[in-house]
Write an enzyme that holds these catalytic residues in place. Structure first.
Site, PDB file in Angstrom:
ATOM      1  N   ILE A 191       8.360  -2.003  -9.374  1.00  0.00           N
ATOM      2  CA  ILE A 191       9.813  -2.168  -9.554  1.00  0.00           C
ATOM      3  C   ILE A 191      10.454  -2.711  -8.284  1.00  0.00           C
ATOM      4  CG2 ILE A 191      11.987  -0.915  -9.924  1.00  0.00           C
ATOM      5  CD1 ILE A 191      10.541   0.856 -11.914  1.00  0.00           C
ATOM      6  N   GLU A 210       8.465   0.777   2.522  1.00  0.00           N
ATOM      7  CA  GLU A 210       7.326   1.361   1.815  1.00  0.00           C
ATOM      8  C   GLU A 210       6.689   2.455   2.684  1.00  0.00           C
ATOM      9  OE1 GLU A 210       5.664   1.327  -1.156  1.00  0.00           O
ATOM     10  OE2 GLU A 210       4.155   2.601  -0.224  1.00  0.00           O
ATOM     11  N   HIS A 450      -9.130 -29.533 -18.986  1.00  0.00           N
ATOM     12  CA  HIS A 450      -8.659 -30.139 -17.739  1.00  0.00           C
ATOM     13  C   HIS A 450      -7.419 -30.973 -18.016  1.00  0.00           C
ATOM     14  CE1 HIS A 450      -8.707 -31.999 -13.816  1.00  0.00           C
ATOM     15  NE2 HIS A 450      -8.543 -33.179 -14.408  1.00  0.00           N
TER      16      HIS A 450
HETATM   17  P1  FAD Z   1       9.470   5.056 -23.078  1.00  0.00           P
HETATM   18  O1  FAD Z   1       9.497   3.603 -23.165  1.00  0.00           O
HETATM   19  O2  FAD Z   1      10.087   5.726 -21.904  1.00  0.00           O
HETATM   20  O3  FAD Z   1      10.141   5.598 -24.427  1.00  0.00           O
HETATM   21  C1  FAD Z   1      10.356   6.942 -24.677  1.00  0.00           C
HETATM   22  C2  FAD Z   1      11.414   7.078 -25.756  1.00  0.00           C
HETATM   23  O4  FAD Z   1      11.476   8.450 -26.158  1.00  0.00           O
HETATM   24  C3  FAD Z   1      12.809   6.712 -25.278  1.00  0.00           C
HETATM   25  O5  FAD Z   1      13.406   5.823 -26.178  1.00  0.00           O
HETATM   26  C4  FAD Z   1      13.551   8.043 -25.266  1.00  0.00           C
HETATM   27  O6  FAD Z   1      14.919   7.907 -25.579  1.00  0.00           O
HETATM   28  C5  FAD Z   1      12.822   8.794 -26.363  1.00  0.00           C
HETATM   29  N1  FAD Z   1      12.938  10.263 -26.277  1.00  0.00           N
HETATM   30  C6  FAD Z   1      12.670  11.056 -25.208  1.00  0.00           C
HETATM   31  N2  FAD Z   1      12.866  12.364 -25.537  1.00  0.00           N
HETATM   32  C7  FAD Z   1      13.264  12.379 -26.830  1.00  0.00           C
HETATM   33  C8  FAD Z   1      13.625  13.406 -27.736  1.00  0.00           C
HETATM   34  N3  FAD Z   1      13.600  14.706 -27.388  1.00  0.00           N
HETATM   35  N4  FAD Z   1      14.005  13.058 -28.978  1.00  0.00           N
HETATM   36  C9  FAD Z   1      14.030  11.755 -29.363  1.00  0.00           C
HETATM   37  N5  FAD Z   1      13.699  10.738 -28.538  1.00  0.00           N
HETATM   38  C10 FAD Z   1      13.313  11.049 -27.302  1.00  0.00           C
HETATM   39  N6  FAD Z   1       5.407  -1.775 -18.066  1.00  0.00           N
HETATM   40  C11 FAD Z   1       4.629  -2.855 -18.333  1.00  0.00           C
HETATM   41  O7  FAD Z   1       3.555  -2.696 -18.920  1.00  0.00           O
HETATM   42  N7  FAD Z   1       5.005  -4.115 -17.969  1.00  0.00           N
HETATM   43  C12 FAD Z   1       6.171  -4.340 -17.318  1.00  0.00           C
HETATM   44  O8  FAD Z   1       6.495  -5.487 -16.993  1.00  0.00           O
HETATM   45  C13 FAD Z   1       7.005  -3.234 -17.018  1.00  0.00           C
HETATM   46  N8  FAD Z   1       8.179  -3.411 -16.375  1.00  0.00           N
HETATM   47  C14 FAD Z   1       8.976  -2.335 -16.143  1.00  0.00           C
HETATM   48  C15 FAD Z   1      10.186  -2.543 -15.477  1.00  0.00           C
HETATM   49  C16 FAD Z   1      11.022  -1.478 -15.211  1.00  0.00           C
HETATM   50  C17 FAD Z   1      12.325  -1.722 -14.493  1.00  0.00           C
HETATM   51  C18 FAD Z   1      10.657  -0.168 -15.650  1.00  0.00           C
HETATM   52  C19 FAD Z   1      11.575   0.989 -15.409  1.00  0.00           C
HETATM   53  C20 FAD Z   1       9.456   0.052 -16.307  1.00  0.00           C
HETATM   54  C21 FAD Z   1       8.599  -1.028 -16.544  1.00  0.00           C
HETATM   55  N9  FAD Z   1       7.375  -0.858 -17.189  1.00  0.00           N
HETATM   56  C22 FAD Z   1       6.578  -1.940 -17.429  1.00  0.00           C
HETATM   57  C23 FAD Z   1       6.908   0.465 -17.611  1.00  0.00           C
HETATM   58  C24 FAD Z   1       7.165   0.651 -19.122  1.00  0.00           C
HETATM   59  O9  FAD Z   1       8.532   0.486 -19.380  1.00  0.00           O
HETATM   60  C25 FAD Z   1       6.701   2.042 -19.551  1.00  0.00           C
HETATM   61  O10 FAD Z   1       5.348   2.223 -19.187  1.00  0.00           O
HETATM   62  C26 FAD Z   1       6.840   2.183 -21.065  1.00  0.00           C
HETATM   63  O11 FAD Z   1       8.163   1.998 -21.480  1.00  0.00           O
HETATM   64  C27 FAD Z   1       6.362   3.571 -21.507  1.00  0.00           C
HETATM   65  O12 FAD Z   1       6.425   3.641 -22.895  1.00  0.00           O
HETATM   66  P2  FAD Z   1       6.610   5.023 -23.678  1.00  0.00           P
HETATM   67  O13 FAD Z   1       6.734   4.641 -25.108  1.00  0.00           O
HETATM   68  O14 FAD Z   1       5.548   5.960 -23.264  1.00  0.00           O
HETATM   69  O15 FAD Z   1       7.980   5.639 -23.149  1.00  0.00           O
HETATM   70  P1  NAI Z   2       5.121   2.458  -8.303  1.00  0.00           P
HETATM   71  O1  NAI Z   2       4.278   3.655  -8.380  1.00  0.00           O
HETATM   72  O2  NAI Z   2       4.635   1.156  -8.803  1.00  0.00           O
HETATM   73  O3  NAI Z   2       5.549   2.209  -6.774  1.00  0.00           O
HETATM   74  C1  NAI Z   2       6.235   3.174  -6.014  1.00  0.00           C
HETATM   75  C2  NAI Z   2       6.057   2.833  -4.545  1.00  0.00           C
HETATM   76  O4  NAI Z   2       6.917   3.659  -3.797  1.00  0.00           O
HETATM   77  C3  NAI Z   2       4.631   3.073  -4.042  1.00  0.00           C
HETATM   78  O5  NAI Z   2       4.195   1.969  -3.316  1.00  0.00           O
HETATM   79  C4  NAI Z   2       4.779   4.320  -3.181  1.00  0.00           C
HETATM   80  O6  NAI Z   2       3.859   4.354  -2.123  1.00  0.00           O
HETATM   81  C5  NAI Z   2       6.202   4.170  -2.686  1.00  0.00           C
HETATM   82  N1  NAI Z   2       6.853   5.416  -2.311  1.00  0.00           N
HETATM   83  C6  NAI Z   2       6.826   6.606  -2.957  1.00  0.00           C
HETATM   84  N2  NAI Z   2       7.603   7.513  -2.320  1.00  0.00           N
HETATM   85  C7  NAI Z   2       8.136   6.868  -1.241  1.00  0.00           C
HETATM   86  C8  NAI Z   2       9.038   7.255  -0.218  1.00  0.00           C
HETATM   87  N3  NAI Z   2       9.557   8.494  -0.174  1.00  0.00           N
HETATM   88  N4  NAI Z   2       9.365   6.353   0.727  1.00  0.00           N
HETATM   89  C9  NAI Z   2       8.866   5.085   0.694  1.00  0.00           C
HETATM   90  N5  NAI Z   2       8.006   4.667  -0.263  1.00  0.00           N
HETATM   91  C10 NAI Z   2       7.660   5.543  -1.228  1.00  0.00           C
HETATM   92  O7  NAI Z   2       6.487   2.878  -9.023  1.00  0.00           O
HETATM   93  P2  NAI Z   2       7.742   2.018  -9.452  1.00  0.00           P
HETATM   94  O8  NAI Z   2       7.757   0.713  -8.760  1.00  0.00           O
HETATM   95  O9  NAI Z   2       8.901   2.927  -9.324  1.00  0.00           O
HETATM   96  O10 NAI Z   2       7.440   1.779 -10.984  1.00  0.00           O
HETATM   97  C11 NAI Z   2       7.322   2.906 -11.885  1.00  0.00           C
HETATM   98  C12 NAI Z   2       6.334   2.642 -12.962  1.00  0.00           C
HETATM   99  O11 NAI Z   2       6.763   1.607 -13.810  1.00  0.00           O
HETATM  100  C13 NAI Z   2       4.985   2.254 -12.392  1.00  0.00           C
HETATM  101  O12 NAI Z   2       4.034   3.185 -12.827  1.00  0.00           O
HETATM  102  C14 NAI Z   2       4.676   0.913 -12.932  1.00  0.00           C
HETATM  103  O13 NAI Z   2       3.378   0.844 -13.463  1.00  0.00           O
HETATM  104  C15 NAI Z   2       5.696   0.708 -14.052  1.00  0.00           C
HETATM  105  N6  NAI Z   2       6.162  -0.665 -13.919  1.00  0.00           N
HETATM  106  C16 NAI Z   2       5.304  -1.651 -14.246  1.00  0.00           C
HETATM  107  C17 NAI Z   2       5.646  -2.952 -14.076  1.00  0.00           C
HETATM  108  C18 NAI Z   2       4.666  -3.997 -14.420  1.00  0.00           C
HETATM  109  O14 NAI Z   2       3.678  -3.687 -15.079  1.00  0.00           O
HETATM  110  N7  NAI Z   2       4.889  -5.237 -14.029  1.00  0.00           N
HETATM  111  C19 NAI Z   2       6.961  -3.350 -13.555  1.00  0.00           C
HETATM  112  C20 NAI Z   2       7.773  -2.222 -13.203  1.00  0.00           C
HETATM  113  C21 NAI Z   2       7.369  -0.937 -13.401  1.00  0.00           C
END
Ligand code: FAD
Ligand code: NAI
Length: 471
Positions: A191, A210, A450
């Protein structure tokens, strides 16, 4: 008789995919979700579609176009005098993409006959769920099987409490309406790097703090080193091995105090993004009352079949831990659905694609050299720089390389690591190769069109036996 054969709690990429697959397999299925969007309406798709994968990629694409026009258009003979960015229009485009896709899941539910129950779910017992709508009305529904897919939420730091005005979580950082002059980011993970890139490309001065001394500590070292160098060139000021000790909001700015090898330091920024990981979310589900076991970090414990300790109650996605990735949760959803239908579906967690959507992208699958060394496995490496790819040259970006790691004895591909343009798309070939237990020779003997970027994969595979043609 129960109301449903399956109830899925949560409509993120884990839950909505599980619900659709259950329904496809003939099970009467409902999916409960509590997400309310900024317009006050229920919205399907969870974190991924509403405030995660999709909106971040929309902003990454917009900001990339702007950056590219500003810095590289003239190389193509395109003059972009007077170029400017309209942040409101960029955000409107993002919001439109999100609403189209989230509504699309509603259509998929209708098509597959999944009942959508908008509201918050709470277990009454292992077969009975109470659903409360945002207006407060309640109903009780029963099911033979329940799949928990309630996802995750950002980890918070007590020294940097999120107010989403000055100190932002990822959701706040996706919704900025103006370009801050200075941004601080705590955490150089997925993120931090993606959202740091968005605002830096639009003109913010971004400093990423970091904690760990190594950049992307879990990635291939050569790839991480190349990526760090390139991102620094793009003006992302990434500072490693820092300990953030305090933050303070003063005069509409955030003062950050941190220490590193040089001692105590201070920077002041207009916005601070906290991106230090995510934690499982199961609040309000009443899990303790029905005895569902969790580990010390709050992840729901499951067996190989993703069943909890309570028969008939399953859990998938971010809430059970492992890689917090959308595609990981979706595949778990399919696996549980198919197992409920009596199939023997399995998942290969060791062949999990990872992508970080910087420019260029960082992507990998399988083991790194460091992991193989630690496991005592002997290996060979072939690598090929995009500098030597005709297509990369024609496209105007030759940063990075592809590295193919193969078992020294069997030649089986054990890992592929990429930093370069379209790495996310190129990775799919490597994932498939590993699923099919391909050797590096299989990749090397496959004809690649290619001129394509994929030729770099071919050449890296050839390089495993020192027979790359173009390097
Ligand atoms: P979630 O997507 O968190 O969904 C959980 C759902 O459960 C939510 O809609 C919530 O409202 C609902 N819920 C919770 N409790 C209840 C309840 N009691 N009753 C009813 N509903 C409930 N992952 C990637 O693979 N590629 C990426 O590029 C990527 N980019 C990301 C960028 C950002 C900024 C962030 C924050 C995350 C990103 N991720 C990415 C991570 C990805 O979003 C999560 O891994 C994924 O959404 C997890 O899916 P999930 O279905 O487990 O949970
Ligand atoms: P992350 O786990 O990817 O990175 C968090 C970073 O913060 C790590 O490098 C860690 O060492 C550092 N950190 C932790 N505590 C700290 C502190 N107190 N001070 C300074 N550095 C610290 O988590 P992030 O970026 O928040 O993403 C959350 C999740 O969402 C991840 O598990 C990731 O897989 C998923 N995600 C995936 C994406 C993708 O697949 N492209 C894009 C965005 C999120």
């Amino acid at each position: 008789m129960a109301d449903y054969q399956v109830i899925v709690i949560g409509a993120g990429p884990a839950g909505y995919v599980a619900a659709i697959r259950c329904a496809q397999l003939g099970m009467k299925t409902a999916c409960i979700d509590k997400w309310i969007n900024s317009a006050g309406k229920p919205s399907l798709g969870g974190t991924c579609l509403n405030v995660g994968c999709i909106p971040s990629k929309a902003l990454l694409d917009s900001s990339h176009h702007y950056y590219d026009m500003n810095h590289h258009a003239n190389e193509h003979g395109i003059q972009c005098d007077g170029l400017r960015i309209d942040v409101a229009a960029m955000q409107a485009r993002k919001n439109n993409i999100v609403s189209t896709l989230t509504q699309g899941i509603g259509s998929l539910f209708k098509k597959n006959k999944v009942t959508h129950l908008a509201g918050t779910a709470r277990f009454i017992n292992a077969k009975q769920i109470e659903v409360t709508t945002q207006e407060g009305s309640q109903q009780t529904v029963t099911a033979d099987n329940i799949i928990i897919a309630t996802g995750s939420v950002p980890v918070s730091l007590s020294i940097a409490p999120v107010d989403n005005e000055y100190i932002l979580d990822s959701t706040g950082a996706l919704a900025l309406t103006e370009i801050p002059k200075k941004i601080g980011v705590i955490g150089a993970g997925a993120i931090g790097l993606e959202l740091g890139s968005v605002w830096s490309r639009l003109g913010s001065e971004v400093t990423v703090l970091e904690g760990l001394p190594d950049f992307l500590a879990f990635a291939d070292r050569k790839i991480a080193t190349l990526a760090l160098k390139e991102l620094k060139k793009q003006n992302l000021d990434i500072r490693l091995g820092v300990n953030v000790v305090a933050t303070k909001v003063i005069d509409q700015q955030v003062q950050i105090t941190y220490s590193n090898a040089q001692g105590e330091q201070e920077i002041t920024v207009d916005k601070l993004i906290v991106a230090v990981g995510r934690k499982p979310f199961s609040e309000g589900l009443n899990l303790a009352a029905i005895g569902i076991e969790m580990n010390e970090r709050g992840f729901i414990k499951v067996g190989d079949d993703r069943q909890t300790n309570i028969p008939g109650v399953y859990a998938i996605g971010d809430v059970i831990g492992g890689p917090m990735l959308a595609h990981k949760g979706s595949e778990e959803g399919i696996m549980v659905a198919e197992r409920l239908a009596g199939q023997k579906t399995e998942m290969h967690y060791d062949i999990m694609p990872w992508v970080i959507y910087t420019f260029p992208e960082i992507a990998w699958v399988g083991k790194t050299e460091e992991q193989l060394k630690a496991e005592g496995i002997t290996y060979k490496v072939g690598q090929f720089p995009f500098m030597a790819s005709g297509r990369a040259k024609a496209q105007g970006n030759t940063s990075g390389m592809i590295r193919v790691i193969a078992d020294a004895e069997t030649d089986r591909v054990l890992g592929v690591h990429i930093f370069g343009i379209s790495a996310s798309e190129l990775l799919a070939e490597a994932v498939l190769a590993m699923e099919f237990q391909a050797s590096s020779e299989d990749l090397a003997r496959t004809i690649h069109a290619h001129p394509t970027l994929a030729e770099a994969m071919h050449e890296a595979a050839l390089a495993v036996e020192n027979r790359a043609i173009h390097a």
